[in-house]
Enzyme design. Structure first.
Site, PDB file in Angstrom:
ATOM      1  CE  LYS A  63      -4.757   1.091   1.056  1.00  0.00           C
ATOM      2  NZ  LYS A  63      -5.373   0.745   2.798  1.00  0.00           N
ATOM      3  CD  GLU A  88     -20.345  -1.833   7.017  1.00  0.00           C
ATOM      4  OE1 GLU A  88     -19.151  -1.596   6.523  1.00  0.00           O
ATOM      5  OE2 GLU A  88     -20.657  -3.309   6.153  1.00  0.00           O
ATOM      6  NE  ARG A  97     -23.018  -2.754   2.488  1.00  0.00           N
ATOM      7  CZ  ARG A  97     -21.166  -3.152   1.795  1.00  0.00           C
ATOM      8  NH1 ARG A  97     -20.341  -2.734   2.193  1.00  0.00           N
ATOM      9  NH2 ARG A  97     -21.782  -3.829   1.037  1.00  0.00           N
TER      10      ARG A  97
END
Length: 640
Positions: free
Chosen positions: A293, A379, A407
């Protein structure tokens, strides 16, 4: 790459200037591919340093993007980026190089893939873990059409923590459709020797000739009388055991995917070699790619969390640019208040879905590690997990972005509110969030939460009221939610020990006689500013009422306002359809209080709002001070 070479604009990159579509990447030599990777990184860093964006994820997949474009034909093949944080190189190489400097600016290009923006954005994204499901749908359609397209999903290891990703994998393996899943793994640490051996095994074991040999050999073993099936099973087990010893691929193999990897995600030649073989496999394939990353930019490599989503910064050093202000954000106020309450109440547990820094619960994690849970990008699980805690007498605080709570709507209804459990939802980024745009605006929560029985729902006018609402939610014995905006407040002084609010009681901030504004949350103080200007410029005395509660509404106070004022403006930073103003109108209608009233509503219109700064968007919609002044003058029959 020279990390100091960030002064030039995007027009200074000779290779990027020539590439208008992915097909042109195929024509590049190996040396040119390396130069292209350098130019892409410089262009991305230069652009994001000025306007912010998702830097580290996009830097990490530069070579992967080039390899995908080199191997596949995305004029007919399909490519789905999960979330889209890592799609900047994709945007640049698909005809948006000249517009890339407008990234996340109003009327500029989006920070996420958008089907309406480019024919190469094959699926619009913004929330995680949807890519495999979407790509599988495309693969099934391709089979039905008989066109032989390759359908590729690129998903990060973070997105693989979500249930939907595995639902997609399970279905894809079961249907045995030809598709490719690229797992972009930028967290797992694997030693060089093991990684190299794994890559070798995966490539060789997946070669078409080897695949055909394995199938023929298995068939031959099964023909041996009595013991053939057992021999074939043992052979299969031996291959799987040998492979799993060296690779993490058994999980995916068990879902009927051919597993390839781990592969060095920054070696274009190796990636192209694997993708070329992948195209010959007529069943689901998962290519496990290891990337770094922030690759190529030292500050982002050293601090990938900070540079995941970053504001403006100095490209030479990576230091954030300093802005005037220094006021604490709503997120920080929430985090500190929750920690203060948790120090006195051991039953408080903080829960986040892979966003401790974004939700301000990182400070809670440091102070109370045993009472902090990060569930990953799950979630739905977060809400039901919190419900389970609540049944045991705990007070879970679920800190989540407003847009992401969408969600887990079913879990909020059935697992929390139906059972009247003491779960508290703290919804950051309520309202317009700015540059992340339509997928991230939190403009539906008032509509999808206010009708659920048992739930208490609040929105603060400033930081001090936020702290009081956090304390009120924790104190309330039942489900409660608090939504608050992105950014800083007005600098309101916080109480040392936040006092508890009376449930369902608002406050009259300013009285008047010409009309009234009923406002909620972030729009309360701008309403006060608007009526002050109306008084100074037009001599109009307009009342301002801070409702505080979306549910239960302060009905008696609202009805009192309706009896005193015949001109009422209702203001919310939420969808007008079914939102706060709808609730106020319902109260007035149910109590026969609409007769003689003229009511006007300001809020989010029935459309998806694109990206731009919060102030730009509020001005465009009419939710700023000027917009409220204009609307109130129209109500009063006055000219500007």
């Amino acid at each position: 790459m020279n990390n100091n070479d960030f002064s030039c604009g995007c027009g200074k990159y000779p290779l990027l200037q020539k590439i208008k579509n992915p097909a042109q990447v195929k024509e590049l030599t190996a040396e040119e591919q390396v130069l292209l990777a350098n130019e892409l990184r410089q262009c991305i860093i230069n652009t994001v340093s000025k306007g912010g964006g998702h830097l580290a994820p996009s830097l990490g997949v530069v070579e992967l993007t080039i390899a995908l474009f080199k191997s596949f034909d995305f004029d007919r093949d399909r490519l789905v980026w999960d979330v889209g944080h890592q799609a900047y190189a994709h945007k640049i190489l698909t005809g948006r190089y000249e517009k890339f400097h407008t990234l996340r600016h109003k009327e500029g290009i989006s920070g996420f893939p958008r089907m309406s923006e480019s024919p190469y954005d094959h699926f619009g994204v913004g929330h995680s873990s949807t890519s495999i499901s979407a790509a599988l749908g495309m693969a099934v359609a391709s089979d039905l059409d008989g066109d032989g397209r390759n359908c590729v999903a690129v998903i990060g290891d973070g997105s693989m923590t979500a249930g939907q990703a595995f639902e997609g994998l399970n279905q894809a393996g079961g249907m045995n459709r030809k598709m490719v899943v690229v797992l972009n793994d930028n967290e797992m640490s694997i030693s060089t020797n093991v990684g190299a051996l794994s890559a070798f095994l995966s490539r060789k074991l997946s070669h078409p000739i080897i695949n055909r040999f394995k199938k023929d050999f298995e068939s031959l073993l099964k023909q041996i009388p009595k013991i053939g099936d057992d021999l074939a099973l043992y052979a299969k087990r031996g291959e799987d055991s040998f492979k799993s010893f060296f690779t993490p691929g058994m999980l995916f193999e068990s879902l009927d995917f051919t597993y390839l990897g781990p592969i060095n995600g920054h070696n274009i030649a190796d990636l192209v070699d694997v993708f070329e073989q992948v195209k010959k496999i007529d069943s689901p394939v998962l290519v496990h790619v290891l990337t770094t990353k922030g690759k190529g930019y030292a500050p982002a490599e050293d601090n990938p969390t900070y540079f995941h989503g970053v504001g403006s910064f100095e490209p030479e050093t990576g230091r954030a640019k300093k802005f005037k202000g220094g006021l604490p954000s709503y997120t920080e106020v929430f985090g500190k208040t929750l920690c203060k309450l948790a120090a006195k109440d051991e039953k408080i547990i903080a829960i986040t879905a892979a966003m401790p820094e974004g939700t301000g619960t990182n400070s809670f994690r440091e102070q109370f590690p045993d009472r902090f849970v990060d569930v990953g990008i799950c979630e739905q699980h977060a809400v039901t997990f919190a419900a389970g805690l609540a049944t045991m007498g705990y007070k879970p605080a679920v800190a989540i972005y407003s847009t992401f709570l969408q969600r887990s709507y079913d879990q909020v209804v059935h697992d929390v509110c139906l059972q009247n459990l003491n779960v508290n939802f703290f919804l950051d980024r309520g309202g317009l969030v700015g540059a992340d745009g339509a997928t991230h605006h939190g403009v539906f929560d008032m509509s999808y939460l206010r009708h659920i029985p048992h739930l208490v729902f609040m929105a603060p006018k400033d930081e001090s009221e936020l702290a009081r609402m956090v304390a009120t939610a924790i104190d309330f014995n039942g489900p409660a939610a608090v939504r608050y905006p992105r950014g800083v407040g007005i600098g309101a002084v916080l109480e040392e020990n936040p006092s508890i609010l009376e449930i369902g009681e608002g406050e009259l901030l300013r009285d008047g006689f010409d009309g009234a504004i009923i406002a909620i949350g972030s729009r309360v103080w701008p309403a006060v500013e608007a009526v002050e200007e109306l008084d100074e410029e037009h001599g109009k005395a307009v009342a301002v009422f801070n409702a505080r509660f979306i549910k239960p509404l302060p009905e008696k106070q609202i009805l009192d306002l309706a009896s005193r004022f015949k001109k009422i403006l209702i203001v919310e930073e939420n969808a007008k359809a079914g939102g706060f103003s709808s609730a106020v109108l319902e109260v007035l209608a149910d109590n026969d209080a609409l007769a003689g009233l003229t009511v006007k509503r300001l809020g989010i219109p029935d459309e998806f709002i694109e990206h731009g700064t919060q102030q730009e968007l509020r001005t465009e919609i009419g939710l700023d001070t000027a917009g409220m002044k204009k609307a109130m003058l129209e109500l009063l029959g006055e000219d500007q």
